[in-house]
Write an enzyme that holds these catalytic residues in place. Structure first.
Site, mmCIF file in Angstrom:
data_model
loop_
_atom_site.group_PDB
_atom_site.id
_atom_site.type_symbol
_atom_site.label_atom_id
_atom_site.label_comp_id
_atom_site.label_asym_id
_atom_site.label_seq_id
_atom_site.Cartn_x
_atom_site.Cartn_y
_atom_site.Cartn_z
ATOM 1 N N LEU A 1 -4.960 -9.758 0.314
ATOM 2 C CA LEU A 1 -3.528 -10.257 1.203
ATOM 3 C C LEU A 1 -3.605 -9.176 2.708
ATOM 4 C CD1 LEU A 1 -1.382 -7.964 -1.481
ATOM 5 C CD2 LEU A 1 -0.842 -10.218 -0.627
ATOM 6 N N ARG B 1 -1.906 8.187 0.535
ATOM 7 C CA ARG B 1 -1.601 7.132 0.327
ATOM 8 C C ARG B 1 0.170 7.121 -0.730
ATOM 9 N NH1 ARG B 1 -0.319 2.296 -2.490
ATOM 10 N NH2 ARG B 1 -2.690 2.386 -3.671
ATOM 11 N N HIS C 1 -9.347 5.512 -6.598
ATOM 12 C CA HIS C 1 -8.303 4.570 -6.563
ATOM 13 C C HIS C 1 -8.482 3.986 -5.349
ATOM 14 C CE1 HIS C 1 -5.352 1.705 -7.666
ATOM 15 N NE2 HIS C 1 -4.567 1.940 -7.261
ATOM 16 N N GLY D 1 -6.685 -10.127 4.420
ATOM 17 C CA GLY D 1 -7.399 -11.390 5.374
ATOM 18 C C GLY D 1 -6.334 -12.513 5.622
ATOM 19 N N SER E 1 -0.918 1.223 -14.487
ATOM 20 C CA SER E 1 0.008 1.998 -13.015
ATOM 21 C C SER E 1 1.292 2.883 -12.716
ATOM 22 C CB SER E 1 1.091 0.119 -12.779
ATOM 23 O OG SER E 1 2.493 0.290 -12.124
ATOM 24 N N GLY F 1 -12.955 -11.344 4.865
ATOM 25 C CA GLY F 1 -12.026 -10.586 3.498
ATOM 26 C C GLY F 1 -10.820 -11.295 3.155
ATOM 27 N N GLY F 2 -10.357 -11.790 2.233
ATOM 28 C CA GLY F 2 -10.277 -12.836 1.750
ATOM 29 C C GLY F 2 -8.662 -12.417 0.315
ATOM 30 N N ARG G 1 0.864 10.867 -6.249
ATOM 31 C CA ARG G 1 -0.705 10.891 -7.019
ATOM 32 C C ARG G 1 -1.261 11.766 -6.609
ATOM 33 N NH1 ARG G 1 -1.678 4.575 -5.626
ATOM 34 N NH2 ARG G 1 0.117 3.563 -6.904
ATOM 35 N N LEU H 1 -0.037 -2.189 -0.324
ATOM 36 C CA LEU H 1 0.090 -4.432 -0.021
ATOM 37 C C LEU H 1 1.362 -4.395 0.795
ATOM 38 C CD1 LEU H 1 1.437 -5.414 -4.139
ATOM 39 C CD2 LEU H 1 -0.841 -5.373 -2.256
#
Lengths: 272, 654
Positions: free
Chosen positions: B13, B434, B364, B15, B250, B10-11, B297, B440
């Site tokens: 954030l 969350r 989400h 990874g 957002s 996984g590439g 949320r 992030l």
């Protein structure tokens, strides 16, 4: 976005059928061929949602059952760059290509082709590794001392941030390369370092040369960009800036790097 | 360089942060990704990244309050120590990203600008326009490219992770397939880090990228890794409905002053600008005077869902509400939210600076994920403290190592030694819900903080004496054979003439998504969940007879998708089972037949295990020794469409 209220879009015919004329290819070295698919388009359709319908039920307009069409996609919000293809002759992301705009009437035709400047993997999917290779050539990074806790980075004015942010939104989609007359298909990797590097990489060089820490590598970047395939290979067609989906001022970047390269060459000449 | 190798799958954030940390320490990294890493799903994160900062600190905010908000926001389901450590690290992470050149928005003096985000009364969210995730991943992608140029990282892009390889009770590598050549082969490693993100595609349409199937996590689960809190799926309150996906709008749109409303009269046919202020129902502001539109949320989602689905008050009688920014200066909006407003205009055709946006909730984020463990740090009070009072002095400073012990080899390790899970794919930080702009942070924190644990593991544990390079080939060959057989089974008899919808992978995937969205999102009930498990059994049966239209042995995309559907079915079952067995309401998990939170029975991790094709769940205790649980109300009050006009929106504490 413009600062005024937008003009309403054309009204599209509801429940219409649109024809997708797709240029296909089974793999590298295989011949290309065209197939037509008729798709009934619901509200809020885009090219991706239509390709999804074709994948689920791949029957040509002539009634022949064929293999599903292969294409590259990711975020579907025009921020990852994956789903770039040539639509009605113009390069763009397919996710943000709304059918209501492109084919508002029953029976309208939309053509889909893979980008022509990169080798085809299969159907609409191309191999863009050269694009990333060119980012490595110009050392598109800030050479930090490592990930240890060493305090904040340099301060920056809002005006400078605004300039750099736009440059930093480049998603490596390749639109600028597809539209560029100087950037051509090159399957031989050995030729990559002497072929035109492309507007995207030049613009990234501008971004990192402007960063206080990034400028440490400015001489290395300019050495590459003053050499073969560098900024002087730009033919000034200015197609790149017109097709950039992120409205990055690519021609400004090319002009800026052109000046930097000139100064770099003069300074090298006097230093010997 | 040591002879050791680490595989990162996984590439995004998580990874990339791990790859940078490990490569800089001199250990070789093999980085696997379905896409060129720069195109990973992290690019979609818009709003920002949370961290205590100097301005907020001088107003009374602290890392400890960030920790407290995250625990409270997650409805007391997370083990508390890792969350404390993450909050303590947050300011350091922002500084690092700043040094890497992330173009964070700036104040007039050139400092990093801040915005308000859900679940906090302080401005503690750092942002780069409205494409913060994109900007962060680009900065890490650039650092990885630097190490790639130096030969310390090797990228295996367009490679799909298929299965972990186990030998001597630990993970010693993976088997992966090249998506173009279809070649399946084994790769050795002394530790494997899964950083493969969420599973939005299990719900069909979501805000996730097309690659977020959860298949990689499901394969680890099937191979014996435990899965924590699968039922905790975040439904984002504000998304733009679309035919192919539901695009995120957002939370920063609300953080920057966006107001959520519907006409007070059901099915009001007037255009929004023709509806006077007194005839608009700002239901979030009325019900939550303190937080207003920036409630977390799950609360915003349920309120919007209730207004539309239960009360029939949606705009034009459809499932949608207004998210209105038109009272703000258009230039200000362009500067602060340009990127996301452009997305709305691009995909809907209306300019949100002049016309209120129409939005509805969408799946989400997955708070749940592969179960991971950790070693507690030095902060262990004799009794847990009561909930922190916002703005009051923190009981402890933000020293590193108080929450988790830096470098302990088991930090973010799964139950399988040598197999780690970083970022959204683990279950560790966000409990039952969350907070915005914490994702992030948790990804990068895992990569940087737990990356050190991986390095210590390969040096000091089994790989130190017995590196993967010296192991016999048997275990690797066996998994290659298993995956080759799986492929052969799926491709057997594949031909364009196959046209039975009941065994078409795309139809099975579509029905799976529709069923999971209907049964396992905003409101859940025992009866509906049982029905859902029945439907999943039917889909599994049909899947076993699946027929592909493409038998090609080159870049066969429908084969790749079909294989993932099988894994999504397994994950879907764990989600539905967890939701069924958790007979309470907590965070994102709302049971209309068990509306209260039941700390006695369910302030516990849902632990799912898979063996011999059967998934079972049990509830295991959590460590909540730092903060005592309190009711999570966000100061809710009563409100109805017929009440008086709303009070002014609550302002931030600044």
């Amino acid at each position: 976005m413009t600062a005024t209220a937008q003009t309403p879009r054309r009204t599209a015919t509801p429940d219409r059928t649109v024809t997708f004329r797709i240029k296909r290819c089974d793999g590298p070295g295989k011949p290309s061929y065209w197939q037509d698919f008729r798709v009934k388009v619901p509200k809020n359709s885009n090219v991706i949602s239509c390709l999804q319908q074709i994948a689920a039920e791949p029957v040509t307009a002539g009634g022949e059952r064929v293999t599903p069409v292969v294409w590259d996609s990711g975020c579907l919000e025009e921020v990852c760059g994956a789903c770039t293809m040539v639509i009605n002759g113009k390069v763009r992301q397919s996710c943000s290509c709304l059918i209501d705009d492109y084919a508002p009437a029953d029976g309208d035709v939309i053509t889909l082709e893979p980008m022509s400047k990169f080798p085809v993997v299969r159907d609409l999917w191309v191999d863009r590794s050269r694009l990333f290779h060119n980012l490595a050539r110009i050392k598109a990074w800030v050479p930090i001392d490592g990930t240890y806790d060493l305090g904040a980075g340099p301060k920056e004015t809002p005006a400078s941030q605004a300039t750099h942010y736009v440059l930093s939104t480049c998603m490596s989609c390749g639109c600028c390369l597809e539209a560029c007359p100087q950037f051509n298909l090159e399957e031989d990797r050995d030729q990559w370092d002497s072929s035109f590097i492309g507007a995207h990489a030049i613009s990234q060089a501008r971004l990192f040369n402007a960063h206080p820490t990034g400028s440490e590598l400015k001489p290395d970047r300019l050495d590459v960009l003053m050499g073969e395939g560098g900024v002087n290979d730009c033919g000034n067609a200015q197609n790149c800036v017109q097709v950039c989906p992120k409205h990055i001022p690519l021609t400004e970047s090319i002009a800026s790097i052109g000046r930097q390269v000139t100064l770099h060459a003069i300074s090298k000449f006097f230093r010997g | 360089m040591s002879q050791h190798r680490v595989i990162v799958v996984g590439g995004g954030l998580a990874g990339l942060a791990a790859a940078v940390r490990i490569a800089e320490a001199g250990t070789h990294v093999d980085l696997f990704s379905l896409v060129p890493v720069k195109r990973s799903h992290s690019v979609c994160a818009q709003g920002g990244i949370n961290a205590c900062n100097e301005v907020a600190r001088q107003q009374g905010y602290s890392e400890y309050e960030h920790f407290d908000e995250t625990i409270y926001g997650g409805d007391f389901l997370a083990d508390q120590h890792p969350v404390l450590e993450m909050a303590n690290w947050a300011p350091r992470i922002i500084d690092l990203l700043d040094r890497m050149g992330v173009p964070f928005n700036r104040t007039g003096e050139g400092n990093r600008d801040l915005r308000l985000f859900g679940g906090s009364l302080f401005k503690r969210t750092h942002f780069a326009g409205a494409t913060t995730g994109q900007q962060l991943i680009y900065a890490l992608d650039e650092q990885v490219r630097r190490y790639e140029s130096e030969g310390k990282v090797f990228k295996h892009e367009f490679q799909e992770f298929l299965w972990p390889v186990m030998e001597q009770g630990r993970c010693v590598g993976i088997v992966a397939q090249d998506m173009r050549t279809m070649h399946i082969r084994a790769f050795r490693a002394d530790a494997v880090i899964m950083a493969t993100g969420g599973c939005g595609l299990v719900f069909g349409k979501s805000t996730n990228s097309i690659i977020c199937t959860g298949a990689a996590a499901a394969r680890c689960f099937r191979a014996g890794a435990w899965y924590g809190n699968p039922e905790m799926i975040q439904v984002h309150p504000t998304a733009i409905p679309g035919a192919d996906k539901l695009r995120l709008m957002s939370e920063s749109a609300r953080g920057e002053g966006g107001r959520v409303w519907v006409p007070r009269k059901a099915k009001d046919p007037r255009a929004p600008k023709d509806i006077p202020e007194s005839e608009r129902w700002y239901f979030l502001e009325e019900k939550y005077p303190a937080y207003g539109n920036i409630v977390p949320r799950d609360i915003a989602t349920r309120e919007i869902f209730d207004v539309c689905v239960n009360q029939g008050m949606g705009v034009y009688g459809e499932n949608q509400v207004y998210l209105d920014l038109t009272h703000k200066d258009p230039e200000y909006l362009t500067r602060k939210l340009g990127g996301i407003l452009e997305i709305y205009e691009k995909f809907v055709g209306e300019d949100p600076r002049f016309t209120p946006m129409k939005i509805f909730p969408a799946v989400h984020y997955s708070m749940g994920g592969l179960w991971t463990t950790y070693t507690k740090g030095s902060y262990n009070p004799q009794t847990a403290l009561t909930k922190h009072k916002s703005g009051s002095p923190a009981p402890i400073d933000a020293k590193v190592g108080q929450g988790m012990q830096l470098g302990a080899v088991n930090n973010s390790m799964t139950n399988i030694p040598g197999l780690y899970a970083f970022g959204e794919v683990n279950f560790a930080y966000h409990g039952a819900n969350r907070l915005g702009a914490n994702a992030l942070l948790s990804c990068i924190f895992d990569g940087l903080f737990c990356g050190v644990s991986v390095l210590n593991f390969i040096r000091n544990e089994a790989p130190g004496k017995n590196p993967a390079v010296d192991l016999p080939a048997g275990a690797y060959d066996a998994v290659v054979q298993q995956e080759t057989a799986k492929m052969k089974h799926l491709l057997d008899g594949a031909k364009p003439a196959n046209q039975d919808a009941s065994t078409n992978p795309y139809m099975i995937g579509k029905e799976l998504g529709e069923e999971m969205t209907a049964a396992c999102t905003v409101v859940r009930t025992e009866a509906r969940l049982k029905q859902c498990l029945g439907k999943l059994a039917e889909l599994k049966d049909r899947y076993s007879r699946l027929r592909l239209a493409d038998g090609a042995s080159w870049t066969n995309q429908s084969f790749g998708y079909a294989r993932s559907v099988g894994d999504m079915l397994v994950l879907a079952e764990a989600i539905a089972l967890g939701a069924l067995e958790r007979r309470e309401s907590r965070g994102a998990h709302y049971r209309s037949d068990h509306t209260g939170r039941d700390d006695g029975n369910f302030m516990k991790t849902t632990l799912a295990r898979h063996a011999n094709g059967v998934t079972a769940v049990e509830f295991v205790p959590i460590d909540a020794s730092l903060i005592l649980p309190t009711a999570r109300t966000y100061g809710k009050k009563d409100s109805s469409p017929n009440a008086a006009a709303a009070p002014a929106m609550a302002s931030a504490a600044s």
